[in-house]
Write an enzyme that holds these catalytic residues in place. Structure first.
Site, PDB file in Angstrom:
ATOM      1  CG  HIS A 254      46.585  40.643  -5.797  1.00  0.00           C
ATOM      2  ND1 HIS A 254      45.897  40.058  -4.765  1.00  0.00           N
ATOM      3  CD2 HIS A 254      46.974  41.861  -5.335  1.00  0.00           C
ATOM      4  CE1 HIS A 254      45.873  40.880  -3.735  1.00  0.00           C
ATOM      5  NE2 HIS A 254      46.529  41.988  -4.049  1.00  0.00           N
TER       6      HIS A 254
ATOM      7  CD  GLU B  74      44.796  44.462   3.987  1.00  0.00           C
ATOM      8  OE1 GLU B  74      44.177  44.933   3.030  1.00  0.00           O
ATOM      9  OE2 GLU B  74      44.552  43.353   4.478  1.00  0.00           O
TER      10      GLU B  74
ATOM     11  CE  LYS C 291      43.650  35.890  -1.212  1.00  0.00           C
ATOM     12  NZ  LYS C 291      42.574  36.281  -0.414  1.00  0.00           N
TER      13      LYS C 291
ATOM     14  CE  LYS D 178      41.103  42.278   5.823  1.00  0.00           C
ATOM     15  NZ  LYS D 178      41.653  42.834   4.593  1.00  0.00           N
TER      16      LYS D 178
ATOM     17  CG  ASP E  62      41.892  37.490   3.310  1.00  0.00           C
ATOM     18  OD1 ASP E  62      41.445  37.157   2.199  1.00  0.00           O
ATOM     19  OD2 ASP E  62      42.055  38.684   3.647  1.00  0.00           O
TER      20      ASP E  62
ATOM     21  CG  HIS F  37      48.346  37.781  -0.605  1.00  0.00           C
ATOM     22  ND1 HIS F  37      48.100  37.279  -1.867  1.00  0.00           N
ATOM     23  CD2 HIS F  37      47.203  38.408  -0.247  1.00  0.00           C
ATOM     24  CE1 HIS F  37      46.877  37.600  -2.238  1.00  0.00           C
ATOM     25  NE2 HIS F  37      46.301  38.274  -1.275  1.00  0.00           N
TER      26      HIS F  37
ATOM     27  NE  ARG G  26      24.528  32.153  -9.967  1.00  0.00           N
ATOM     28  CZ  ARG G  26      24.577  31.033 -10.658  1.00  0.00           C
ATOM     29  NH1 ARG G  26      23.964  30.941 -11.819  1.00  0.00           N
ATOM     30  NH2 ARG G  26      25.231  30.006 -10.213  1.00  0.00           N
TER      31      ARG G  26
ATOM     32  CE  LYS H 125      50.419  43.741  -3.886  1.00  0.00           C
ATOM     33  NZ  LYS H 125      49.626  44.959  -3.846  1.00  0.00           N
TER      34      LYS H 125
HETATM   35  C1  BG6 Z   1      43.276  40.128  -0.818  1.00  0.00           C
HETATM   36  C2  BG6 Z   1      42.622  39.858   0.519  1.00  0.00           C
HETATM   37  O1  BG6 Z   1      43.725  38.948  -1.393  1.00  0.00           O
HETATM   38  O2  BG6 Z   1      44.387  41.011  -0.623  1.00  0.00           O
HETATM   39  C3  BG6 Z   1      42.170  41.156   1.164  1.00  0.00           C
HETATM   40  O3  BG6 Z   1      41.508  39.002   0.338  1.00  0.00           O
HETATM   41  C4  BG6 Z   1      43.322  42.126   1.254  1.00  0.00           C
HETATM   42  O4  BG6 Z   1      41.607  40.925   2.454  1.00  0.00           O
HETATM   43  C5  BG6 Z   1      44.026  42.285  -0.108  1.00  0.00           C
HETATM   44  O5  BG6 Z   1      42.793  43.377   1.667  1.00  0.00           O
HETATM   45  C6  BG6 Z   1      45.281  43.100   0.019  1.00  0.00           C
HETATM   46  O6  BG6 Z   1      45.784  43.366  -1.266  1.00  0.00           O
HETATM   47  P1  BG6 Z   1      46.668  44.664  -1.544  1.00  0.00           P
HETATM   48  O7  BG6 Z   1      47.125  44.487  -2.959  1.00  0.00           O
HETATM   49  O8  BG6 Z   1      45.756  45.838  -1.344  1.00  0.00           O
HETATM   50  O9  BG6 Z   1      47.767  44.626  -0.546  1.00  0.00           O
END
Ligand code: BG6
Length: 483
Positions: free
Chosen positions: A177, A215, A147, A338, A234, A239, A54, A181
């Site tokens: 993502h 996490e 996302k 978290k 999230d 996921h 930007r 994995k």
């Molecule tokens: C992301 C979330 O999609 O995935 C994050 O927005 C999260 O909040 C992350 O920390 C976790 O990914 P990974 O690969 O570290 O388990």
């Protein structure tokens, strides 16, 4: 054999344009993933990366920062790679400001154009308009969407309408993502390339399925995004549901993208929606407070986001069911949080106890457990009962048979983004979500989101603990928190 053709499709020349090029995801994941594929000589074709920002940024500092995430000692390789990367500053999404990008892309017209939208989804519409006005979208273009795609079923539909006005479904890559994995992909191989498990993969033999993504970090620098999103949207909405789909779906007839996605869709459609009763008995939402881990004092969520008041959940644990023949009445536990005691993710398949015990030893129930560990180590463990050597009757205890990926496959584990970006370049959509999958996930999530704040209260948990899930949900299944 169309799908095999797609999987082995050669990499065609490409230009990748990253909107949000100076963002965290671009610097930490997207560009390093492109680098590693380049360093592995996978790009034997002309290519260029355009990072759209930007505001004007310091290119040297930007590249230094990216290099710190690339983590490669071969400086020459990194510098050669950087020759393919340019930064283009586009202050406004209009035709005039897109001229420089147009000139670049038109000078290599023969290359496919990949537009990577690594920006909040409310910016998609303006970007699409500007790309259209400038005539930059053609039939070989692709778009990659990060996302969260909206915050509800309705808003996700709107976003989808905007994107599909400019791109056909086969040009759209909705990335999650977790699907890139290695161990997640291995779920497919484990289930559909081995005889052993599939026969027992149903409600007759399996007592429960438990998926945890824990996490240790808090919200870090993403307070603005996270406080509007929360753990349900999230993590669970994408996921964890995607992991569940791979674990629970019927065998697809092939690896063809639609064959796989049709089966995943059926799982999402069969998820039992929450109601006013189950939301109270089968779901817990929590938020972290202060805590001490290894002598370090950790902030509360409120301190992390610098606010006095927030109802946003940083932890969700729930029990749900898939109402179909295979999984009838098998509890499925999903949990994410978290600031938990440590970072780990796994999928635990708890098998039922054998109907009759012929041994005197009754210390351990006669049951097996399959653990698919996603992180920090990538490993598969089969917990089985084994005789303890020695005279004196049949005494036994649970022993784990472990397949550690790092032991069996010595190579460096590629990051999930490497696999997914290569699939985009090749045009293979198997690991990307189709819109109907996303809509089905939203529908189920809304059965929670529409009522939970009224029907349940937010439970505070200490940073560095395992959160409040055990108290309410565990029933006869304990979370695997003792690792
Ligand atoms: C992301 C979330 O999609 O995935 C994050 O927005 C999260 O909040 C992350 O920390 C976790 O990914 P990974 O690969 O570290 O388990």
């Amino acid at each position: 054999m169309k799908q095999n053709q797609q999987l082995t499709d050669v990499i065609k020349p490409f230009n990748i344009v990253i909107f949000g090029g100076n963002g965290d995801l671009s610097k930490r994941k997207i560009i390093p993933a492109l680098f590693h594929r380049y360093a592995d000589n996978q790009f034997q074709v002309p290519f260029a990366i355009y990072c759209i920002t930007r505001f004007a940024i310091d290119e040297v500092a930007f590249k230094q920062e990216v290099e710190s995430f690339i983590q490669c000692e071969n400086k020459k390789k990194v510098n050669d790679f950087f020759k393919h990367l340019s930064i283009i500053t586009i202050e406004k999404n209009d035709e005039q400001h897109y001229q420089l990008l147009k000139t670049e892309l038109e000078s290599t017209k023969e290359r496919q154009r990949i537009f990577y939208f690594s920006v909040p989804s409310d910016a998609f519409s303006e970007i699409c308009d500007a790309l259209n006005q400038t005539g930059l979208i053609n039939t070989s273009s692709k778009v990659v969407l990060e996302k969260p795609l909206g915050h509800s079923l309705e808003s996700s539909k709107k976003i989808n309408d905007i994107i599909s006005a400019s791109f056909q479904e086969q040009q759209i890559f909705r990335i999650d993502h977790y699907l890139g994995k290695e161990t997640v992909q291995n779920i497919m191989v484990l289930r559909f390339a081995n005889h052993l498990f599939e026969r027992a993969w149903n409600a007759d033999n399996i007592e429960s399925i438990q998926i945890t993504v824990a996490e240790s970090l808090g919200v870090e620098k993403r307070a603005g995004y996270y406080d509007k999103t929360g753990a349900l949207l999230d993590m669970i909405q994408n996921h964890l549901l995607q992991l569940l789909c791979l674990v629970a779906m019927e065998p697809p007839s092939s690896l063809n993208p639609d064959a796989v996605r049709n089966e995943k869709l059926k799982v999402l459609q069969a998820l039992r929606p929450f109601d006013r009763t189950s939301i109270k008995s089968d779901l817990v939402r929590g938020q972290y407070t202060r805590g001490i881990v290894n002598g370090e004092k950790l902030n509360s969520y409120m301190e992390d986001i610098d606010a006095y008041d927030s109802e946003t959940e940083t932890f969700v644990a729930l029990r749900t069911f898939i109402d179909n023949w295979r999984w009838k009445n098998t509890p499925i536990f999903l949990r994410t949080g978290k600031r938990m005691k440590k970072k780990y993710s796994d999928i635990v398949i708890n098998f039922k106890e054998l109907p009759h015990n012929i041994f005197q030893d009754s210390k351990y129930p006669l049951r097996n457990k399959l653990i698919i560990r996603l992180q920090p180590e990538e490993r598969i463990e089969l917990v089985q009962l084994s005789k303890i050597p020695g005279p004196g009757g049949y005494r036994f205890k649970p022993i784990s048979l472990k397949l550690d990926f790092m032991d069996s496959f010595q190579d460096r584990m590629p990051d999930a983004y490497e696999r997914l970006i290569i699939d985009v370049i090749r045009g293979n959509q198997t690991l990307f979500m189709r819109y109907d999958e996303l809509a089905a996930a939203w529908e189920w999530i809304e059965s929670i989101n529409n009522i939970w704040k009224k029907e349940t209260s937010l439970i505070l948990y200490e940073s560095g603990s395992w959160g409040p899930g055990d108290q309410i949900l565990s029933g006869n299944v304990k979370w695997q928190t003792d690792k």
